[in-house]
Design a protein around this motif. Structure first.
Motif, PDB file in Angstrom:
ATOM      1  N   VAL A  43      49.764  88.794 -31.523  1.00 57.48           N
ATOM      2  CA  VAL A  43      50.348  87.518 -31.958  1.00 57.48           C
ATOM      3  C   VAL A  43      49.270  86.476 -32.263  1.00 57.48           C
ATOM      4  O   VAL A  43      49.574  85.317 -32.528  1.00 57.48           O
ATOM      5  CB  VAL A  43      51.331  86.960 -30.901  1.00 57.48           C
ATOM      6  CG1 VAL A  43      52.528  87.893 -30.750  1.00 57.48           C
ATOM      7  CG2 VAL A  43      50.636  86.755 -29.568  1.00 57.48           C
ATOM      8  N   TYR A  44      48.016  86.886 -32.217  1.00 54.00           N
ATOM      9  CA  TYR A  44      46.935  85.917 -32.456  1.00 54.00           C
ATOM     10  C   TYR A  44      46.421  85.962 -33.881  1.00 54.00           C
ATOM     11  O   TYR A  44      45.860  85.006 -34.378  1.00 54.00           O
ATOM     12  CB  TYR A  44      45.776  86.169 -31.476  1.00 54.00           C
ATOM     13  CG  TYR A  44      46.283  86.204 -30.067  1.00 54.00           C
ATOM     14  CD1 TYR A  44      46.634  85.019 -29.418  1.00 54.00           C
ATOM     15  CD2 TYR A  44      46.481  87.421 -29.407  1.00 54.00           C
ATOM     16  CE1 TYR A  44      47.148  85.048 -28.130  1.00 54.00           C
ATOM     17  CE2 TYR A  44      46.986  87.448 -28.121  1.00 54.00           C
ATOM     18  CZ  TYR A  44      47.325  86.265 -27.498  1.00 54.00           C
ATOM     19  OH  TYR A  44      47.840  86.287 -26.240  1.00 54.00           O
ATOM     20  N   PRO A 101      47.637  86.698 -37.618  1.00 50.99           N
ATOM     21  CA  PRO A 101      48.666  87.047 -38.600  1.00 50.99           C
ATOM     22  C   PRO A 101      48.201  88.184 -39.513  1.00 50.99           C
ATOM     23  O   PRO A 101      48.999  89.030 -39.919  1.00 50.99           O
ATOM     24  CB  PRO A 101      48.834  85.752 -39.396  1.00 50.99           C
ATOM     25  CG  PRO A 101      48.349  84.672 -38.509  1.00 50.99           C
ATOM     26  CD  PRO A 101      47.302  85.272 -37.625  1.00 50.99           C
ATOM     27  N   SER A 119      58.347  93.566 -36.297  1.00 47.73           N
ATOM     28  CA  SER A 119      57.502  92.395 -36.109  1.00 47.73           C
ATOM     29  C   SER A 119      58.369  91.173 -35.855  1.00 47.73           C
ATOM     30  O   SER A 119      59.487  91.069 -36.360  1.00 47.73           O
ATOM     31  CB  SER A 119      56.639  92.216 -37.357  1.00 47.73           C
ATOM     32  OG  SER A 119      56.367  90.860 -37.569  1.00 47.73           O
ATOM     33  N   THR A 155      54.291  85.535 -35.052  1.00 44.68           N
ATOM     34  CA  THR A 155      53.279  85.227 -34.046  1.00 44.68           C
ATOM     35  C   THR A 155      53.735  84.152 -33.048  1.00 44.68           C
ATOM     36  O   THR A 155      52.932  83.611 -32.310  1.00 44.68           O
ATOM     37  CB  THR A 155      51.972  84.755 -34.734  1.00 44.68           C
ATOM     38  OG1 THR A 155      52.296  83.699 -35.638  1.00 44.68           O
ATOM     39  CG2 THR A 155      51.309  85.876 -35.501  1.00 44.68           C
TER      40      THR A 155
END
Ligand code: GDP
Length: 297
Positions: free
Chosen positions: A140-141, A143, A162, A165
């Motif tokens: 999630v850091y 993209p 998905s 993020t």
């Protein structure tokens, strides 16, 4: 090709051994000294080299070897056998549950090791076995990492789950497993976030995922070209979060091969697959005996 330099050196030692009709104890010891140097130059872990040479020597200087008809061949055979042992003897398969029961696999590793690429490569292997894999973007850091997984998933014709993020990796993993249950997926592969170096935040995040989600297999991806760093990274991941096996990437560009020869002996965890290129088909199952033949020629 990997191991070129190590292979050349060992083949020279072997040629000398073969050319002699008789061998004395000191011939064998001298040859093993050269083997030792070659392994150290290939960046094999020092302790691993020491133990390896000791095991070979214990078997190779006995009378039954020295008085045999082809002592050189026998020494070479022992080196070969011990090298296969070093890499774990047998091929270790990633254990998948049978039928439609879901196996959850967590992929971990440092940034740039090849984790996202390898995740997609693995999905292809599972698909070929008749499984229905779901890839899950838990980084999630970055993209860009989510996007890369989506691109690779598309190439493999495998669905990518998905949630962008803004959610925690734990929530994403849980939602993905529910999605898998509802849609008959039977392998869920979590692509987690990597960092440039082993750091506490990364480890803690992985520990939290494991606490909250039933992970069946934790697989570490390491870059073969980083040599002993790859071995140290393997040892620290195993110590902190527990790993079931290692995938060694970029072996196609690794001219030394020290990581391949050290990981099992240092961590006790097997190498499962090796990455042999950037294409999504470039992932090979790891066979210790074939790898030894590749190295010893
Ligand atoms: P991540 O940050 O760990 O997810 O790493 P990536 O999957 O983005 O891979 C980093 C780079 O390594 C990419 O350029 C990949 O194409 C490349 N790569 C991954 N595996 C291999 C391999 O086995 N061989 C080679 N030559 N390149 C690889």
């Amino acid at each position: 090709m990997a191991f070129d330099s190590l292979s050349d050196k060992l083949q020279n030692v072997f040629k000398n051994l073969r050319s002699k009709g008789r061998l004395t104890e000191s011939d064998v010891k001298a040859a093993l000294k050269e083997v030792k140097m070659a392994l150290l130059e290939a960046d094999v872990n020092f302790k691993v080299v020491k133990n390896f040479v000791k095991s070979v020597e214990e078997r190779a200087v006995g009378q039954d070897v020295l008085t045999s008809l082809t002592p050189g061949q026998m020494v070479i055979k022992i080196v070969n056998e011990e090298m296969v042992n070093l890499m774990g003897s047998e091929t270790t398969e990633i254990k998948l549950k049978s039928g439609n029961e879901i196996t959850v696999i967590m992929m971990v590793g440092l940034q740039g090791a090849g984790k996202t690429t390898t995740t997609a490569k693995l999905a292809g292997k599972f698909k070929a076995k008749g499984k229905k894999p779901l890839l899950v973007a838990c980084d999630v850091y970055r993209p860009a990492a989510v996007e890369q997984l989506q691109i690779n998933g598309k190439k493999q014709e495998v669905e990518v789950f998905s949630m962008g993020t803004n959610n925690s990796p734990i929530d994403i993993a849980k939602a993905a497993i529910n999605h898998a249950k509802d849609n008959n997926f039977n392998v869920v592969i979590l692509d987690t976030a990597g960092r440039l170096h082993v750091d506490e935040d990364m480890m803690n995040e992985l520990i939290e995922i494991k606490k909250n989600v039933e992970v069946d297999q934790t697989i570490l991806v390491v870059d073969s070209m980083t040599g002993q760093d790859a071995v140290n990274v393997s040892a620290s991941f195993d110590e902190k979060i527990g790993i079931d096996g290692v995938i060694l990437t970029k072996l196609d560009g690794d001219t030394r091969g020290g990581a391949a020869l050290s990981i099992k002996a240092v961590t006790g965890k097997p190498i499962l697959y090796v990455g042999m290129g950037e294409k999504l088909s470039d992932l090979e199952q790891f066979y210790p005996d074939r790898m030894a033949s590749r190295i010893l020629g």
